[in-house]
Design a protein around this motif. Sequence first.
Motif, PDB file in Angstrom:
ATOM      1  N   ILE A   1    -103.150 -10.203  -6.415  1.00 32.86           N
ATOM      2  CA  ILE A   1    -104.298  -9.339  -6.157  1.00 32.86           C
ATOM      3  C   ILE A   1    -103.954  -8.364  -5.045  1.00 32.86           C
ATOM      4  O   ILE A   1    -103.236  -8.706  -4.097  1.00 32.86           O
ATOM      5  CB  ILE A   1    -105.539 -10.187  -5.785  1.00 32.86           C
TER       6      ILE A   1
ATOM      7  N   ARG B   1    -107.268 -19.046 -13.131  1.00 31.94           N
ATOM      8  CA  ARG B   1    -105.993 -18.466 -12.696  1.00 31.94           C
ATOM      9  C   ARG B   1    -104.893 -18.667 -13.727  1.00 31.94           C
ATOM     10  O   ARG B   1    -104.921 -19.600 -14.525  1.00 31.94           O
ATOM     11  CB  ARG B   1    -105.565 -19.058 -11.360  1.00 31.94           C
ATOM     12  N   ARG B   2    -103.903 -17.772 -13.661  1.00 30.86           N
ATOM     13  CA  ARG B   2    -102.729 -17.846 -14.516  1.00 30.86           C
ATOM     14  C   ARG B   2    -101.480 -17.812 -13.631  1.00 30.86           C
ATOM     15  O   ARG B   2    -101.519 -17.308 -12.501  1.00 30.86           O
ATOM     16  CB  ARG B   2    -102.679 -16.676 -15.512  1.00 30.86           C
TER      17      ARG B   2
ATOM     18  N   GLU C   1    -111.607 -18.108 -20.648  1.00 29.92           N
ATOM     19  CA  GLU C   1    -111.654 -16.646 -20.528  1.00 29.92           C
ATOM     20  C   GLU C   1    -112.893 -16.136 -21.244  1.00 29.92           C
ATOM     21  O   GLU C   1    -113.107 -16.440 -22.415  1.00 29.92           O
ATOM     22  CB  GLU C   1    -110.395 -16.019 -21.120  1.00 29.92           C
TER      23      GLU C   1
ATOM     24  N   ASN D   1    -106.379  -6.289 -16.806  1.00 31.65           N
ATOM     25  CA  ASN D   1    -105.919  -7.464 -16.051  1.00 31.65           C
ATOM     26  C   ASN D   1    -105.674  -7.170 -14.574  1.00 31.65           C
ATOM     27  O   ASN D   1    -104.898  -7.858 -13.908  1.00 31.65           O
ATOM     28  CB  ASN D   1    -104.654  -8.079 -16.673  1.00 31.65           C
TER      29      ASN D   1
ATOM     30  N   LYS E   1    -100.077 -13.182  -3.712  1.00 31.30           N
ATOM     31  CA  LYS E   1    -100.220 -14.158  -4.777  1.00 31.30           C
ATOM     32  C   LYS E   1    -101.530 -14.929  -4.625  1.00 31.30           C
ATOM     33  O   LYS E   1    -101.923 -15.304  -3.516  1.00 31.30           O
ATOM     34  CB  LYS E   1     -99.058 -15.150  -4.750  1.00 31.30           C
ATOM     35  N   ILE E   2    -102.182 -15.169  -5.757  1.00 28.86           N
ATOM     36  CA  ILE E   2    -103.406 -15.971  -5.755  1.00 28.86           C
ATOM     37  C   ILE E   2    -103.109 -17.364  -5.188  1.00 28.86           C
ATOM     38  O   ILE E   2    -103.915 -17.930  -4.427  1.00 28.86           O
ATOM     39  CB  ILE E   2    -103.993 -16.091  -7.173  1.00 28.86           C
TER      40      ILE E   2
ATOM     41  N   ASP F   1    -107.596 -23.723 -19.848  1.00 26.83           N
ATOM     42  CA  ASP F   1    -107.771 -22.304 -19.564  1.00 26.83           C
ATOM     43  C   ASP F   1    -109.056 -21.803 -20.211  1.00 26.83           C
ATOM     44  O   ASP F   1    -109.410 -22.206 -21.326  1.00 26.83           O
ATOM     45  CB  ASP F   1    -106.590 -21.508 -20.117  1.00 26.83           C
TER      46      ASP F   1
ATOM     47  N   THR G   1    -111.449  -9.911 -13.586  1.00 28.61           N
ATOM     48  CA  THR G   1    -110.490  -8.809 -13.777  1.00 28.61           C
ATOM     49  C   THR G   1    -111.158  -7.713 -14.596  1.00 28.61           C
ATOM     50  O   THR G   1    -112.213  -7.914 -15.193  1.00 28.61           O
ATOM     51  CB  THR G   1    -109.218  -9.282 -14.512  1.00 28.61           C
TER      52      THR G   1
ATOM     53  N   ASP H   1    -100.336 -14.798 -10.980  1.00 25.20           N
ATOM     54  CA  ASP H   1    -101.457 -13.920 -10.615  1.00 25.20           C
ATOM     55  C   ASP H   1    -101.286 -13.358  -9.207  1.00 25.20           C
ATOM     56  O   ASP H   1    -100.962 -14.099  -8.264  1.00 25.20           O
ATOM     57  CB  ASP H   1    -102.776 -14.695 -10.675  1.00 25.20           C
TER      58      ASP H   1
ATOM     59  N   ILE I   1    -106.847  -7.777 -11.082  1.00 30.07           N
ATOM     60  CA  ILE I   1    -107.752  -8.755 -10.471  1.00 30.07           C
ATOM     61  C   ILE I   1    -108.627  -8.038  -9.452  1.00 30.07           C
ATOM     62  O   ILE I   1    -108.136  -7.439  -8.480  1.00 30.07           O
ATOM     63  CB  ILE I   1    -106.973  -9.908  -9.817  1.00 30.07           C
TER      64      ILE I   1
ATOM     65  N   ILE J   1    -111.925 -16.091 -11.767  1.00 32.00           N
ATOM     66  CA  ILE J   1    -111.296 -14.846 -11.308  1.00 32.00           C
ATOM     67  C   ILE J   1    -111.840 -13.731 -12.191  1.00 32.00           C
ATOM     68  O   ILE J   1    -111.903 -13.882 -13.411  1.00 32.00           O
ATOM     69  CB  ILE J   1    -109.759 -14.938 -11.417  1.00 32.00           C
TER      70      ILE J   1
END
Length: 438
Positions: free
Chosen positions: A368, A362-363, A318, A404, A378-379, A316, A400, A366, A406, A398
């Motif tokens: 949008i 992505r998490r 960020e 958070n 959903k992503i 991950d 945001t 997620d 998106i 992604i």
Amino acid sequence: MGELYQFIEDNIAIKSTLVLACSGGPDSMFLFHVLMKCAKKRDLQLIVAHVNHKIREESDEEEVFLKEYVEKLGVEFMSTSLTKSAKMNEEMARKKRYAFLMDCVKKKNAKYLLTAHHGDDLIETVLMRITRGSNLSGYAGIKKVQQKDNVTILRPLLDYSKEQILDYNKKENIPFVVDKSNMSNQYTRNRYRNVVLPFLKKEDQNIHKKYMQFSEEANSYCTFVKTYILEHQFLVDNQIVINRMENESTFIKRKTVELLIHNIQQVDLLDINNDQLKEIMKLFEGRNRKIDLNNGYVCIKDYNILTIRKDHVVSDYEFVFNDFVKHDDWSIFKLDSTNDFSNNSICLLSDEIKLPFIVRNRRMGDVIEVKNLNGTKKIKDIFIDEKILMQKRSELPIVTDSENHILWIPGVKKSKFAKDKTQKYDIILKYEVRKKDE
């Protein structure tokens, strides 16, 4: 022996440097004797390379004998010793031996590597592989001429039997050492050599020539199939392009998979059993999925692409975005103006979002609010709809806001916060994929 000298003349250029793999046994000493004659006639530089396996008590003595013998004749001698290990099996020893030989070739800027495999070795290899199970290329056994890493590997003795070699050594008084372990039926190859081979030779003293014909025929089939696969671009950059093979037979599909596996095996350890191969073949018609193999490898079907690669989990990431973010394969940066309103750019109004921007992968869960679409999506479903390769989904950025929401999947989809050229906006972000050579 006229055919042997003709083979060497046809395949080794005048004034070339060549490396001979020499154990000191009857086969390699016979070939050394032949090459010495050729060296004088064709102005060849001959180098003898020896691997001391350190298995038998006599190993060190044999290395000393060989070194003194070849150096006395003015030939350069190179050697290495393998470290004894309980984990060292025959295949590992073979790979280490060839790695040393290829290193000798590289150091001496040679173009040729010669080994003393003979007709009996070919019979043993073919029978062992048929018994163990292999493929067409494996059943072909040992190639007489092989290209590898810009080196020509030659095995000039495949047309000759062990008896012919021993007879010649006796006639010419060529010295050699005897590996007594070859008489022990403890080893698989020795059982073929000492039990099966004598039976076959009773049936036909020239049986090795029949196996040579079989090997050459099998190699011809393999060459034809490989050429067919590559010319039709079924395998590109070690990835199988599935839709190009829709009308191909199962045989060609399997051979394409085997070629992919072979390419990987040239640089790393990857063993595929029959059950795994059957599972891989199912991927041509099945859904997208991943199969675990061995040594960290996986086989993945991603829509139109089937590949075998090391499994890697994308960590991950960020980033807090101000004006610029650069990752391994992409970058995102601010612009003052733009005429690009594709998914590679986004225009936003700062009053509608909470700064700063966050750029992450992505998490789980997620969603949008897609532009021009009521509700959320959903992503995961967007990636499926857009046919984004599974191996890429966790790598894509992604964007945001700090709460958070998106705002944008760069290159893929924009949110309801994105503005078009007729609307008011005061922030412009641009996404660029980096070229491989940058």
